[in-house]
Design an enzyme around this catalytic site. Structure first.
Site, PDB file in Angstrom:
ATOM      1  N   THR A 132       0.816  -1.204   0.000  1.00  0.00           N
ATOM      2  CA  THR A 132       0.000   0.000   0.000  1.00  0.00           C
ATOM      3  C   THR A 132       0.856   1.264   0.000  1.00  0.00           C
ATOM      4  O   THR A 132       2.011   1.236   0.449  1.00  0.00           O
ATOM      5  CB  THR A 132      -0.896  -0.020   1.262  1.00  0.00           C
ATOM      6  OG1 THR A 132      -1.432   1.277   1.476  1.00  0.00           O
ATOM      7  CG2 THR A 132      -0.102  -0.387   2.514  1.00  0.00           C
ATOM      8  N   ASP A 133       0.271   2.367  -0.467  1.00  0.00           N
ATOM      9  CA  ASP A 133       0.974   3.659  -0.385  1.00  0.00           C
ATOM     10  C   ASP A 133       1.056   4.163   1.053  1.00  0.00           C
ATOM     11  O   ASP A 133       1.800   5.097   1.348  1.00  0.00           O
ATOM     12  CB  ASP A 133       0.295   4.702  -1.290  1.00  0.00           C
ATOM     13  CG  ASP A 133      -1.179   4.959  -0.960  1.00  0.00           C
ATOM     14  OD1 ASP A 133      -1.708   4.330  -0.028  1.00  0.00           O
ATOM     15  OD2 ASP A 133      -1.793   5.813  -1.644  1.00  0.00           O
ATOM     16  N   GLU A 134       0.252   3.558   1.966  1.00  0.00           N
ATOM     17  CA  GLU A 134       0.200   4.077   3.341  1.00  0.00           C
ATOM     18  C   GLU A 134       1.523   3.885   4.081  1.00  0.00           C
ATOM     19  O   GLU A 134       1.762   4.536   5.100  1.00  0.00           O
ATOM     20  CB  GLU A 134      -0.964   3.430   4.105  1.00  0.00           C
ATOM     21  CG  GLU A 134      -2.275   3.668   3.369  1.00  0.00           C
ATOM     22  CD  GLU A 134      -3.534   3.370   4.151  1.00  0.00           C
ATOM     23  OE1 GLU A 134      -3.498   3.386   5.392  1.00  0.00           O
ATOM     24  OE2 GLU A 134      -4.572   3.140   3.513  1.00  0.00           O
ATOM     25  N   TYR A 158      -1.849  -0.469  11.044  1.00  0.00           N
ATOM     26  CA  TYR A 158      -1.984  -1.140   9.742  1.00  0.00           C
ATOM     27  C   TYR A 158      -0.760  -0.869   8.874  1.00  0.00           C
ATOM     28  O   TYR A 158      -0.102  -1.801   8.394  1.00  0.00           O
ATOM     29  CB  TYR A 158      -3.268  -0.671   9.027  1.00  0.00           C
ATOM     30  CG  TYR A 158      -3.286  -1.005   7.543  1.00  0.00           C
ATOM     31  CD1 TYR A 158      -3.316  -2.324   7.102  1.00  0.00           C
ATOM     32  CD2 TYR A 158      -3.269   0.015   6.574  1.00  0.00           C
ATOM     33  CE1 TYR A 158      -3.305  -2.627   5.734  1.00  0.00           C
ATOM     34  CE2 TYR A 158      -3.270  -0.279   5.213  1.00  0.00           C
ATOM     35  CZ  TYR A 158      -3.282  -1.611   4.799  1.00  0.00           C
ATOM     36  OH  TYR A 158      -3.278  -1.897   3.458  1.00  0.00           O
ATOM     37  N   LYS A 162       2.256  -3.352   7.419  1.00  0.00           N
ATOM     38  CA  LYS A 162       2.502  -3.533   5.980  1.00  0.00           C
ATOM     39  C   LYS A 162       3.950  -3.154   5.647  1.00  0.00           C
ATOM     40  O   LYS A 162       4.596  -3.775   4.805  1.00  0.00           O
ATOM     41  CB  LYS A 162       1.531  -2.683   5.153  1.00  0.00           C
ATOM     42  CG  LYS A 162       0.091  -3.169   5.151  1.00  0.00           C
ATOM     43  CD  LYS A 162      -0.114  -4.556   4.552  1.00  0.00           C
ATOM     44  CE  LYS A 162       0.087  -4.581   3.055  1.00  0.00           C
ATOM     45  NZ  LYS A 162      -0.253  -5.913   2.485  1.00  0.00           N
TER      46      LYS A 162
HETATM   47  P1  NAD Z   1      -9.520  -7.404   2.434  1.00  0.00           P
HETATM   48  O1  NAD Z   1      -9.479  -7.077   3.889  1.00  0.00           O
HETATM   49  O2  NAD Z   1     -10.767  -7.118   1.658  1.00  0.00           O
HETATM   50  O3  NAD Z   1      -9.190  -8.957   2.210  1.00  0.00           O
HETATM   51  C1  NAD Z   1      -8.166  -9.607   2.887  1.00  0.00           C
HETATM   52  C2  NAD Z   1      -8.312 -11.103   2.648  1.00  0.00           C
HETATM   53  O4  NAD Z   1      -7.235 -11.769   3.343  1.00  0.00           O
HETATM   54  C3  NAD Z   1      -9.605 -11.697   3.190  1.00  0.00           C
HETATM   55  O5  NAD Z   1     -10.176 -12.575   2.256  1.00  0.00           O
HETATM   56  C4  NAD Z   1      -9.180 -12.445   4.453  1.00  0.00           C
HETATM   57  O6  NAD Z   1     -10.001 -13.565   4.750  1.00  0.00           O
HETATM   58  C5  NAD Z   1      -7.752 -12.859   4.071  1.00  0.00           C
HETATM   59  N1  NAD Z   1      -6.916 -13.092   5.251  1.00  0.00           N
HETATM   60  C6  NAD Z   1      -6.762 -12.273   6.333  1.00  0.00           C
HETATM   61  N2  NAD Z   1      -5.923 -12.835   7.213  1.00  0.00           N
HETATM   62  C7  NAD Z   1      -5.498 -14.007   6.669  1.00  0.00           C
HETATM   63  C8  NAD Z   1      -4.616 -15.026   7.087  1.00  0.00           C
HETATM   64  N3  NAD Z   1      -3.980 -14.962   8.271  1.00  0.00           N
HETATM   65  N4  NAD Z   1      -4.422 -16.091   6.277  1.00  0.00           N
HETATM   66  C9  NAD Z   1      -5.046 -16.193   5.083  1.00  0.00           C
HETATM   67  N5  NAD Z   1      -5.929 -15.261   4.648  1.00  0.00           N
HETATM   68  C10 NAD Z   1      -6.146 -14.190   5.430  1.00  0.00           C
HETATM   69  O7  NAD Z   1      -8.271  -6.643   1.806  1.00  0.00           O
HETATM   70  P2  NAD Z   1      -8.121  -5.978   0.370  1.00  0.00           P
HETATM   71  O8  NAD Z   1      -8.677  -4.605   0.408  1.00  0.00           O
HETATM   72  O9  NAD Z   1      -8.573  -6.926  -0.650  1.00  0.00           O
HETATM   73  O10 NAD Z   1      -6.533  -5.834   0.296  1.00  0.00           O
HETATM   74  C11 NAD Z   1      -5.729  -6.876  -0.253  1.00  0.00           C
HETATM   75  C12 NAD Z   1      -4.272  -6.488  -0.146  1.00  0.00           C
HETATM   76  O11 NAD Z   1      -4.050  -5.265  -0.856  1.00  0.00           O
HETATM   77  C13 NAD Z   1      -3.811  -6.231   1.290  1.00  0.00           C
HETATM   78  O12 NAD Z   1      -2.509  -6.741   1.419  1.00  0.00           O
HETATM   79  C14 NAD Z   1      -3.816  -4.710   1.406  1.00  0.00           C
HETATM   80  O13 NAD Z   1      -2.868  -4.275   2.344  1.00  0.00           O
HETATM   81  C15 NAD Z   1      -3.436  -4.305  -0.004  1.00  0.00           C
HETATM   82  N6  NAD Z   1      -3.940  -2.990  -0.446  1.00  0.00           N
HETATM   83  C16 NAD Z   1      -5.262  -2.671  -0.308  1.00  0.00           C
HETATM   84  C17 NAD Z   1      -5.720  -1.442  -0.780  1.00  0.00           C
HETATM   85  C18 NAD Z   1      -7.192  -1.061  -0.694  1.00  0.00           C
HETATM   86  O14 NAD Z   1      -7.533   0.078  -1.025  1.00  0.00           O
HETATM   87  N7  NAD Z   1      -8.081  -1.954  -0.306  1.00  0.00           N
HETATM   88  C19 NAD Z   1      -4.830  -0.527  -1.367  1.00  0.00           C
HETATM   89  C20 NAD Z   1      -3.483  -0.905  -1.498  1.00  0.00           C
HETATM   90  C21 NAD Z   1      -3.054  -2.139  -1.035  1.00  0.00           C
HETATM   91  P1  TYD Z   2     -10.700   3.969   4.294  1.00  0.00           P
HETATM   92  O1  TYD Z   2     -11.637   3.535   3.227  1.00  0.00           O
HETATM   93  O2  TYD Z   2     -10.816   3.359   5.657  1.00  0.00           O
HETATM   94  O3  TYD Z   2      -9.219   3.793   3.703  1.00  0.00           O
HETATM   95  P2  TYD Z   2      -7.787   4.307   4.304  1.00  0.00           P
HETATM   96  O4  TYD Z   2      -7.968   4.820   5.667  1.00  0.00           O
HETATM   97  O5  TYD Z   2      -6.982   3.053   4.266  1.00  0.00           O
HETATM   98  O6  TYD Z   2      -7.322   5.355   3.333  1.00  0.00           O
HETATM   99  O7  TYD Z   2     -10.841   5.545   4.467  1.00  0.00           O
HETATM  100  C1  TYD Z   2     -10.645   6.433   3.373  1.00  0.00           C
HETATM  101  C2  TYD Z   2     -10.772   7.842   3.907  1.00  0.00           C
HETATM  102  O8  TYD Z   2     -12.131   8.052   4.339  1.00  0.00           O
HETATM  103  C3  TYD Z   2      -9.900   8.120   5.129  1.00  0.00           C
HETATM  104  O9  TYD Z   2      -9.410   9.454   5.053  1.00  0.00           O
HETATM  105  C4  TYD Z   2     -10.858   7.975   6.295  1.00  0.00           C
HETATM  106  C5  TYD Z   2     -12.179   8.426   5.714  1.00  0.00           C
HETATM  107  N1  TYD Z   2     -13.391   7.802   6.305  1.00  0.00           N
HETATM  108  C6  TYD Z   2     -14.431   8.611   6.775  1.00  0.00           C
HETATM  109  O10 TYD Z   2     -14.391   9.856   6.712  1.00  0.00           O
HETATM  110  N2  TYD Z   2     -15.533   8.003   7.331  1.00  0.00           N
HETATM  111  C7  TYD Z   2     -15.639   6.646   7.429  1.00  0.00           C
HETATM  112  O11 TYD Z   2     -16.654   6.140   7.969  1.00  0.00           O
HETATM  113  C8  TYD Z   2     -14.570   5.825   6.917  1.00  0.00           C
HETATM  114  C9  TYD Z   2     -14.620   4.325   7.007  1.00  0.00           C
HETATM  115  C10 TYD Z   2     -13.454   6.452   6.362  1.00  0.00           C
END
Ligand code: NAD
Ligand code: TYD
Length: 350
Positions: A132-134, A158, A162
């Site tokens: 992630t960019d975070e 988080y 990561k």
């Molecule tokens: P998500 O939370 O929707 O899904 C995570 C999945 O991992 C779930 O299916 C869960 O059951 C599985 N999981 C959790 N713990 C586990 C374990 N111990 N063993 C096996 N499986 C396990 O997450 P997402 O949004 O799909 O993100 C996927 C990846 O992409 C993550 O690594 C996240 O850090 C990264 N990412 C997400 C975003 C975003 O905007 N969602 C952006 C950049 C990077």
């Molecule tokens: P989120 O979807 O949780 O992603 P991340 O924190 O990983 O970027 O949140 C996106 C942005 O939205 C973040 O600045 C927090 C804000 N946010 C709200 O304002 N209200 C909410 O209920 C949630 C879940 C997020």
């Protein structure tokens, strides 16, 4: 075949569905099925012999060794993680366990397997870690976007876990020569997004007549990428990325949270108008998230320059598709918003 971890979650499931729709290579989908993993997302793959699902925790070394030995994947694409910042603030332990210990255990299992491969297979094996960019921390309004060389400065449990995961991946390449690839992506949105994150939470709350909770002043900036664009970027990096390299993935879509919620309300007003007034009437400002990062922004030029990748969707086209998907897939939302989800929402927004 390829081994995908976390393939029942939001991005992982989109990736698996996408992978199987564009090619004919099989997928071994390894997922623990936490609250964020939903087999209903993979319903369309029932009976598809190119998809094998294994309910396994990535912290379980013995189970991973067995899977590697039996399925002999040519690559690992690692999505599995605890992924929600707010949950990491309330309870960081699961994040350390899955994101740090889990990645470590998976790397160890992959390394043990990779070491036994014949030279030709060893050379083409890949371990792609999705990050992630975070991990780069928070930007000021005038700062340049994060590049691949921006120093890590994670601010939430988080992002700290990561970051630790990324460092382990880097070390396994540097020390053992494991052919790793790392992608650092901005915020994703699209179908099958669990409704605890901003965009799906706002859509589902709006439709349920609930309030739309905006943290702080709503001026925090995120850089949004449609999920299938993320999937195509990962495919590209897996295919042509250079082992040991890091690639930023982003859509050049910086938006304040307020902009995002306004646009969502306007789309809903258009696609499913209320009897009275606008969905904007449901917006409410609530207490800020502790340590809330102000701005994320990704410089994705390396991926474009070196591997020719560009996103296909704009924020406008992607968001309209997303809202329409949630309107058309209410049963999926009902299915995943189980008792556990309701308990979390109740406690968090209380
Ligand atoms: P998500 O939370 O929707 O899904 C995570 C999945 O991992 C779930 O299916 C869960 O059951 C599985 N999981 C959790 N713990 C586990 C374990 N111990 N063993 C096996 N499986 C396990 O997450 P997402 O949004 O799909 O993100 C996927 C990846 O992409 C993550 O690594 C996240 O850090 C990264 N990412 C997400 C975003 C975003 O905007 N969602 C952006 C950049 C990077
Ligand atoms: P989120 O979807 O949780 O992603 P991340 O924190 O990983 O970027 O949140 C996106 C942005 O939205 C973040 O600045 C927090 C804000 N946010 C709200 O304002 N209200 C909410 O209920 C949630 C879940 C997020």
């Amino acid at each position: 075949m390829i081994l995908v971890t976390g393939g029942a979650g939001f991005i992982g499931a989109n990736f698996v569905l996408d992978w199987l729709s564009v090619g004919d290579e099989s997928v071994l989908n390894v997922d623990k099925l936490t609250y964020a993993g939903n087999l209903s997302t993979l319903k369309s793959l029932q009976g598809n012999e190119k998809h094998t699902f294994a309910q396994v925790d990535i912290c379980d070394r013995a189970a991973l060794d067995k899977l590697f030995a039996e399925y002999r994947p040519r690559a690992v694409v690692h999505f599995a993680a605890e992924s929600h910042v707010d949950r990491s603030i309330d309870g960081p332990a699961d994040f350390v366990q899955t994101n740090v210990v889990g990645t470590f255990t998976l790397l160890e299992a992959a390394r043990a397997y990779w070491t036994t491969l014949p030279e030709a297979e060893k050379a083409v094996f890949r371990f792609l870690a999705v990050s992630t960019d975070e991990v780069f921390g928070s930007l000021g309004p005038q700062d340049p976007q994060f590049s691949e060389t921006t120093p890590y400065a994670p601010n939430s449990p988080y992002s700290a876990t990561k970051a630790a995961s990324d460092h382990l991946v880097r070390a396994y390449h540097h020390t053992y020569g494991l052919p790793t690839l790392t992608t650092n992506c901005s915020n994703n949105y699209g179908p099958y997004h669990f409704p605890e994150k901003l965009i799906p939470l706002m859509i589902t709350n709006a439709l349920a007549g609930k309030s739309l909770p905006i943290y702080g002043d709503g001026q925090n900036v995120r850089d949004w990428l449609y999920v299938t664009d993320h999937c195509s970027a990962i495919r590209r990096v897996l295919e042509s990325g250079k082992p040991g390299e890091v690639y930023n993935v982003g859509g050049w879509n910086e938006k304040t949270n307020l902009d995002v919620v306004h646009t969502l309300c306007d789309l809903l007003d258009d696609l499913k108008p209320k009897a009275d007034g606008s969905y904007r009437d449901q917006m409410t400002f609530i207490k800020d998230r502790p340590g809330h990062d102000r701005r994320y922004a990704i410089d994705a030029r390396k991926l474009e320059r070196e591997l020719g990748w560009k996103p296909a969707e704009t924020f406008e086209t992607g968001l309209r598709k997303t809202v329409q998907w949630y309107l058309d897939n209410q049963p999926w939302v009902d299915d995943v918003t189980s008792g556990e989800y309701r308990k979390w929402v109740g406690q968090h927004y209380a």
